[in-house]
Design an enzyme around this catalytic site. Sequence first.
Site, mmCIF file in Angstrom:
data_model
loop_
_atom_site.group_PDB
_atom_site.id
_atom_site.type_symbol
_atom_site.label_atom_id
_atom_site.label_comp_id
_atom_site.label_asym_id
_atom_site.label_seq_id
_atom_site.Cartn_x
_atom_site.Cartn_y
_atom_site.Cartn_z
ATOM 1 N N TRP A 133 -2.599 3.451 -5.832
ATOM 2 C CA TRP A 133 -3.859 4.069 -6.292
ATOM 3 C C TRP A 133 -3.647 4.952 -7.524
ATOM 4 O O TRP A 133 -4.329 5.958 -7.720
ATOM 5 C CB TRP A 133 -4.513 4.896 -5.168
ATOM 6 C CG TRP A 133 -4.270 4.381 -3.792
ATOM 7 C CD1 TRP A 133 -4.650 3.159 -3.316
ATOM 8 C CD2 TRP A 133 -3.588 5.047 -2.710
ATOM 9 N NE1 TRP A 133 -4.241 3.020 -2.007
ATOM 10 C CE2 TRP A 133 -3.593 4.153 -1.609
ATOM 11 C CE3 TRP A 133 -2.987 6.292 -2.576
ATOM 12 C CZ2 TRP A 133 -2.996 4.483 -0.390
ATOM 13 C CZ3 TRP A 133 -2.404 6.615 -1.362
ATOM 14 C CH2 TRP A 133 -2.412 5.721 -0.289
ATOM 15 N N GLY A 134 -2.639 4.593 -8.326
ATOM 16 C CA GLY A 134 -2.343 5.387 -9.521
ATOM 17 C C GLY A 134 -1.290 6.460 -9.300
ATOM 18 O O GLY A 134 -0.801 7.050 -10.269
ATOM 19 N N ASP B 259 -9.648 3.790 -3.820
ATOM 20 C CA ASP B 259 -10.457 2.665 -3.324
ATOM 21 C C ASP B 259 -11.855 2.695 -3.941
ATOM 22 O O ASP B 259 -12.480 3.756 -4.055
ATOM 23 C CB ASP B 259 -10.562 2.721 -1.799
ATOM 24 C CG ASP B 259 -9.250 2.332 -1.145
ATOM 25 O OD1 ASP B 259 -8.276 2.045 -1.866
ATOM 26 O OD2 ASP B 259 -9.199 2.314 0.097
ATOM 27 N N ASP C 263 0.827 -1.202 0.000
ATOM 28 C CA ASP C 263 0.000 0.000 0.000
ATOM 29 C C ASP C 263 0.869 1.264 0.000
ATOM 30 O O ASP C 263 2.094 1.188 0.142
ATOM 31 C CB ASP C 263 -0.903 -0.051 1.247
ATOM 32 C CG ASP C 263 -2.298 0.496 0.981
ATOM 33 O OD1 ASP C 263 -2.447 1.310 0.062
ATOM 34 O OD2 ASP C 263 -3.221 0.114 1.727
HETATM 35 C C1 GLA Z 1 -5.868 1.194 1.220
HETATM 36 C C2 GLA Z 1 -5.975 0.230 0.032
HETATM 37 C C3 GLA Z 1 -7.121 -0.730 0.267
HETATM 38 C C4 GLA Z 1 -6.943 -1.474 1.574
HETATM 39 C C5 GLA Z 1 -6.781 -0.490 2.706
HETATM 40 C C6 GLA Z 1 -6.410 -1.178 4.003
HETATM 41 O O1 GLA Z 1 -6.953 2.044 1.298
HETATM 42 O O2 GLA Z 1 -6.138 0.931 -1.154
HETATM 43 O O3 GLA Z 1 -7.217 -1.641 -0.808
HETATM 44 O O4 GLA Z 1 -5.837 -2.327 1.476
HETATM 45 O O5 GLA Z 1 -5.747 0.466 2.423
HETATM 46 O O6 GLA Z 1 -6.235 -0.233 5.024
#
Ligand code: GLA
Length: 518
Positions: free
Chosen positions: A197-198, A218, A163
């Site tokens: 996330w890009g 997300d 992450d």
């Molecule tokens: C981020 C990730 C999610 C998940 C959460 C866990 O938001 O993008 O997919 O893994 O963390 O806290």
Amino acid sequence: MRKTLLLFMGIAIVFLFLNQQARGQNQASKLRAAEDGLALTPPMGWYPWNEFGQEPQNEKLIKEIVDALISSGLKDAGYVYVGPDEGICFSRGADGKLIANLAHYPSGLRGLGDYIHQRGLKYALYTDAGTRTCSKAMPGTKDHEVEDMAAFAAWRADDVKVDWCNTDGQDPAQTYTRLRDAQLAAGRPIVFSLCSWGVGEPWKWAASVGHLWRTTGDICGPGKADWSTAMKNTAENEKLFAAAGPGHWNDPDMLINGMDGLSATQNRSFFSLWCMMAAPLMAGNDLRKMTASTIQILTNREAIGIDQDPLGIQGHIVRREGQAEIWAAKRLFDGSQAVLVFNSGTTQAEVRVTWPDVGSAQSAALYVRNLWTHQTTGPRRGGITVTVPPRDVALLRISESSAFPRPPVIVADSYWVSFHAPDPGPQKFTKAITVKTTGSDELPRWKVLPGLPSWLTVAVTKHGKSQTLASTVSTAGLAKGLYHAVVRADNIEPVSGQPMSALYYDVDLEVAGGGGKN
Ligand code: GLA
């Protein structure tokens, strides 16, 4: 002699730790998957975040989900990677090493992995590239890359998602490349999943670093699906189609099927879009409480066959008509074409899909398979007109042939074989795992690879639609101690001749008793 025989029987290589490290680093500029054969189709499995968030997660929940994944038929449909995501799994000790959270996971993180491997599933773990994970409840890998990746290898993870929370001032490409190197140095073949996330546009550089990368934020917060975010993620991910291919995937986030907040129509449309985008299919719902409709959607093998197509092409929008999107440009392994007509609007749409839309001449005589009604029509000339209700889809496969084969889905009864030799005298033991094909009737062709360690041989035998991989260990010449190997078996999809994702499993040998050399 035994080794020669093995070559004829068709299997496998063992990646010894140092070899793996050297090879991995030499190949750094190439696709990860070209070296390790992992994730040659988009990973499928289950993560808890969409439904459960970080809490209340524990070993009991993950084991119940594992059992539900098997009993519901999801495993046989190809869902295999499963794990706790940010499930408050570990802390960091004073010596800098990770310590499993035994309060939540009493069997330890290796124990949880063993449970998963014994059931023929693969183990996914989670961490973060920054100082802390998103909830701040767990340490991130920053400045601990080597020891953390060694811990994931020791826990026998098969997939690590990294992450991007709490990464102030860090560069995504540099950070994930450092983590990739640490993960290769740890020596275990692992699907490496980037989750920025890009941020840093990973589709431009990450194919040599990992096997998949998140392209979006997300898709929902815990517990409730959100259609508008799903549509936003779809639009962002659609544009990136050129970056996807076997072993390097755009990831628009987990599935929201089966969660509160979606109608049955939206569930079907969402799943069709993810399949058309060759997106990873990580279910995010509570598998213990699925409706028949959710199971039917998640296990639709004809739709999954589009997602898991060995050519790995991400389809995209080729045309719009009003609020209807015509998705195509997704050639499949048998030469057929996948087409999706998605009506994003609120009134019914009538759309003509023409044969030039799928790269054929107007005059061609083609068969059309509807992948939700499971009916074939044709041969037809010119095209087909579909009527699509609001927010619904027509998911089609179009071909010169009426056969519509599906790619093989490899399902194993176990990914772990362990032996106990009571004393170091020369002895031999054999145990087999069974691997079946639940997709097409065509069996993959197993590819011969050299390189097993001297104490281990593996033989593959075919029995109809299944194969056994029999591991024989010989203690001759071995000192007392623990021996471990990861066996790799490669195979080729028979219709397209494409390599399929390599199959890996763990073999342990404990040589006990007195009189050993160590
Ligand atoms: C981020 C990730 C999610 C998940 C959460 C866990 O938001 O993008 O997919 O893994 O963390 O806290």
